[in-house]
Write a protein that holds these residues in place. Sequence first.
Motif, PDB file in Angstrom:
ATOM      1  N   SER A  50      55.486  31.423  28.345  1.00  0.00           N
ATOM      2  CA  SER A  50      54.091  32.163  29.036  1.00  0.00           C
ATOM      3  C   SER A  50      53.096  31.518  28.537  1.00  0.00           C
ATOM      4  O   SER A  50      52.844  31.401  27.622  1.00  0.00           O
ATOM      5  CB  SER A  50      54.342  33.468  28.948  1.00  0.00           C
ATOM      6  N   SER A  52      48.293  31.398  29.217  1.00  0.00           N
ATOM      7  CA  SER A  52      47.012  31.595  29.917  1.00  0.00           C
ATOM      8  C   SER A  52      46.227  30.479  30.338  1.00  0.00           C
ATOM      9  O   SER A  52      46.098  29.349  29.640  1.00  0.00           O
ATOM     10  CB  SER A  52      46.048  32.542  29.130  1.00  0.00           C
ATOM     11  N   MET A  65      39.000  28.045  38.118  1.00  0.00           N
ATOM     12  CA  MET A  65      40.301  27.918  38.276  1.00  0.00           C
ATOM     13  C   MET A  65      40.570  26.857  39.648  1.00  0.00           C
ATOM     14  O   MET A  65      41.732  26.207  39.486  1.00  0.00           O
ATOM     15  CB  MET A  65      41.037  29.457  38.811  1.00  0.00           C
ATOM     16  N   GLN A  92      46.327  26.744  39.960  1.00  0.00           N
ATOM     17  CA  GLN A  92      45.071  27.650  40.206  1.00  0.00           C
ATOM     18  C   GLN A  92      45.396  28.956  40.966  1.00  0.00           C
ATOM     19  O   GLN A  92      44.384  29.870  40.906  1.00  0.00           O
ATOM     20  CB  GLN A  92      44.003  26.755  41.241  1.00  0.00           C
ATOM     21  N   ALA A  93      46.749  29.137  41.054  1.00  0.00           N
ATOM     22  CA  ALA A  93      47.160  30.446  41.692  1.00  0.00           C
ATOM     23  C   ALA A  93      46.815  31.576  40.772  1.00  0.00           C
ATOM     24  O   ALA A  93      46.519  32.626  41.196  1.00  0.00           O
ATOM     25  CB  ALA A  93      48.692  30.295  42.285  1.00  0.00           C
ATOM     26  N   GLU A  94      47.280  31.444  39.549  1.00  0.00           N
ATOM     27  CA  GLU A  94      47.052  32.692  38.713  1.00  0.00           C
ATOM     28  C   GLU A  94      46.758  32.172  37.394  1.00  0.00           C
ATOM     29  O   GLU A  94      46.888  31.107  36.952  1.00  0.00           O
ATOM     30  CB  GLU A  94      48.687  33.299  38.444  1.00  0.00           C
ATOM     31  N   ALA A  95      45.850  33.331  36.456  1.00  0.00           N
ATOM     32  CA  ALA A  95      45.264  33.082  35.258  1.00  0.00           C
ATOM     33  C   ALA A  95      46.694  33.055  34.276  1.00  0.00           C
ATOM     34  O   ALA A  95      46.502  32.437  32.943  1.00  0.00           O
ATOM     35  CB  ALA A  95      44.188  33.989  35.016  1.00  0.00           C
ATOM     36  N   GLU A  96      47.427  33.905  34.457  1.00  0.00           N
ATOM     37  CA  GLU A  96      48.672  34.224  33.757  1.00  0.00           C
ATOM     38  C   GLU A  96      49.877  33.368  34.458  1.00  0.00           C
ATOM     39  O   GLU A  96      50.334  33.864  35.307  1.00  0.00           O
ATOM     40  CB  GLU A  96      48.918  35.407  33.429  1.00  0.00           C
ATOM     41  N   MET A  97      50.294  32.372  33.723  1.00  0.00           N
ATOM     42  CA  MET A  97      51.592  31.651  34.203  1.00  0.00           C
ATOM     43  C   MET A  97      53.004  31.946  33.387  1.00  0.00           C
ATOM     44  O   MET A  97      52.674  32.256  32.232  1.00  0.00           O
ATOM     45  CB  MET A  97      51.437  30.225  34.379  1.00  0.00           C
TER      46      MET A  97
END
Length: 135
Positions: A50, A52, A65, A92-97
């Motif tokens: 996980s 950021s 993003m 670019q979809a989410e800040a947390e991956m």
Amino acid sequence: MKRVIKVSQAWIAAFVLGALLTGCGGGGSSGSASTQSGETSSPERSAVLSWSAPLTRVNGESIPMGELDRYVIRYGQDADELNEEVVVTNAQAEAEMSYEVGGLDAGTWYFTIQVQDINGLISEPSDVVSKSIRS
């Protein structure tokens, strides 16, 4: 200074990997990672990473993003030779991956991650983190 050199230097340490490695078997960590371990009933051995998304480059410039393209996860059982690779698209979809790497054999596995922008420029690898899988 050439643009490629400037951007490459800006990406150095711009990407912060906060890796959380979980799965079947015990665990160990290095760098800035934290590890949770525990036995599960699943026969598959895995590690969940996980992280950021980076917000700025080393030089302080903002990274929107929309400029992030993909993440490249490299891993293997030799920290100096990470010969397996997974590409996580749509950065670019989410800040947390997060991403689960499955099918790991017993032993210690090492992981790094890089971010690539829409222009194809890729960051330096993150610090190496590790996960131990028991037999």
